[in-house]
Structures are given as C-alpha cells and as structure tokens.
Design a protein around this motif. Structure first.
Motif, PDB file in Angstrom:
ATOM      1  N   GLU A 171     -12.411  -2.187   0.704  1.00 41.65           N
ATOM      2  CA  GLU A 171     -12.306  -1.404   1.944  1.00 41.65           C
ATOM      3  C   GLU A 171     -12.154   0.079   1.610  1.00 41.65           C
ATOM      4  O   GLU A 171     -12.766   0.935   2.257  1.00 41.65           O
ATOM      5  N   MET A 214       0.828  -1.177   0.000  1.00 43.00           N
ATOM      6  CA  MET A 214       0.000   0.000   0.000  1.00 43.00           C
ATOM      7  C   MET A 214       0.871   1.238   0.000  1.00 43.00           C
ATOM      8  O   MET A 214       1.974   1.216   0.498  1.00 43.00           O
ATOM      9  N   LEU A 239      -8.838  -5.116  -0.006  1.00 39.49           N
ATOM     10  CA  LEU A 239      -8.330  -3.766   0.227  1.00 39.49           C
ATOM     11  C   LEU A 239      -9.027  -2.750  -0.671  1.00 39.49           C
ATOM     12  O   LEU A 239      -9.342  -1.634  -0.245  1.00 39.49           O
TER      13      LEU A 239
END
Length: 176
Positions: free
Chosen positions: A37, A1, A34
C-alpha cells in the motif's frame, strides 16, 4: 505503524539498515499488504504509475531469484521492481525520462514502510537486469530496476560497522 512527527521518521530512517541475513520466517500477509500500500501511494512523474512489483514467495520463484543474484540472504519474500518504458514521462531536452526515478521512489517507500512494520529489507542491485527479465519471462517493455529482500533478520544480524557514520548536514547540503 509510525504515528507522530518528524522525529519519529528520523528515528525510523536512522534505525533502518540493509539486512544481509534473514531467519526465513514468512512476512505476514497483513504486513506485506501495508508495505505494498505504501508503494501504491508513492508519487510518480505526472502520476503515470509506470511501475510493476512482482512478489516472489513460492519456492519456485525464490529459486529463480537465487539464479539471478547471490543476495537473497535467506529472505522469505523478494520484490522485483520494474517499470514500463513505454509509459514514462520524458523530460524537456529528451535526455532523461522518469522511469528509474519513479521506481526508486516506490522502492524507498517499500523499504521505509517495511521498517515501520518491523520487517527488514535490502535493496539488491547485484543483478543483471536482462537476466532477471529472461528468468522471470518479463515483457520487453519492462526495465528491471532492483530486487528488494523482505523478511526478519537472523539472530546476530545487524548493520555494517560503519552504518552510523554519516556526513553532517553542512557537508551534504549547499544553499545557492
């Protein structure tokens, strides 16, 4: 990330392009998680969270995607983004509501989060929203905004030739 400051985000935004050729590899569950999210964290007017995201990964679902658009480009995952028109904020004057913009913000989060985890994407607007609703048997209250391809670019795939041609900040911004 992505971890860091503004330059990391600007680099991420500059590198992202609409992928139009995928190699068919499945998006790993952790990366998809992810991405979803990031969608969940997207702001919406009055925090109504009026959007829904349908995840098409099965052969049957992807075949249905192919019925409604020629723009899957071999992606292994397609997200269908909708909003519930009965759960929107109507702006003063009554001319506009928040449904499309809320969903567009969610889509932007999805696209940039995908880039941050090494997943390519393409916002598909070459659709007839009513046909998408029909083929996927969506609720009458739902408005289809877009589909988003997710996957990994095929060898040789890249941005359009004019991808990096951008107007200057002075051309797009005006102080008033």
């Amino acid at each position: 990330m992505i971890k860091g400051g503004v330059m990391d985000f600007i680099e991420l935004a500059g590198e992202r392009f609409s992928c139009k050729s995928y190699d068919g590899r499945k998006v790993p569950e952790d990366k998809l998680g992810l991405i979803l999210e990031a969608a969940r964290l997207a702001p919406t007017a009055k925090n109504l969270q009026n959007y829904l995201i349908y995840i098409a990964e099965s052969e049957e679902a992807l075949n249905k995607v192919d019925e409604v658009t020629p723009c899957r480009y071999g992606a292994s995952t397609v997200l269908i983004l909708t909003y519930d028109e009965s759960k929107v904020f109507t702006y003063p004057g009554g001319k506009y509501d928040s449904g499309f913009e809320d969903t567009a913000i969610v889509a932007s989060h999805i696209i940039l989060a995908a880039q941050s985890v090494g997943v390519d994407s393409c916002w598909i607007n070459n659709i007839d929203p009513d046909e998408v609703k029909k083929v996927f048997n969506l609720s009458d209250d739902e408005v289809v905004v877009c589909l988003i391809d997710l996957g990994f670019r095929a060898e040789g795939a890249g941005p359009l030739a004019n991808h990096h041609k951008r107007r200057s900040v002075d051309e797009i911004g005006r102080y008033i």
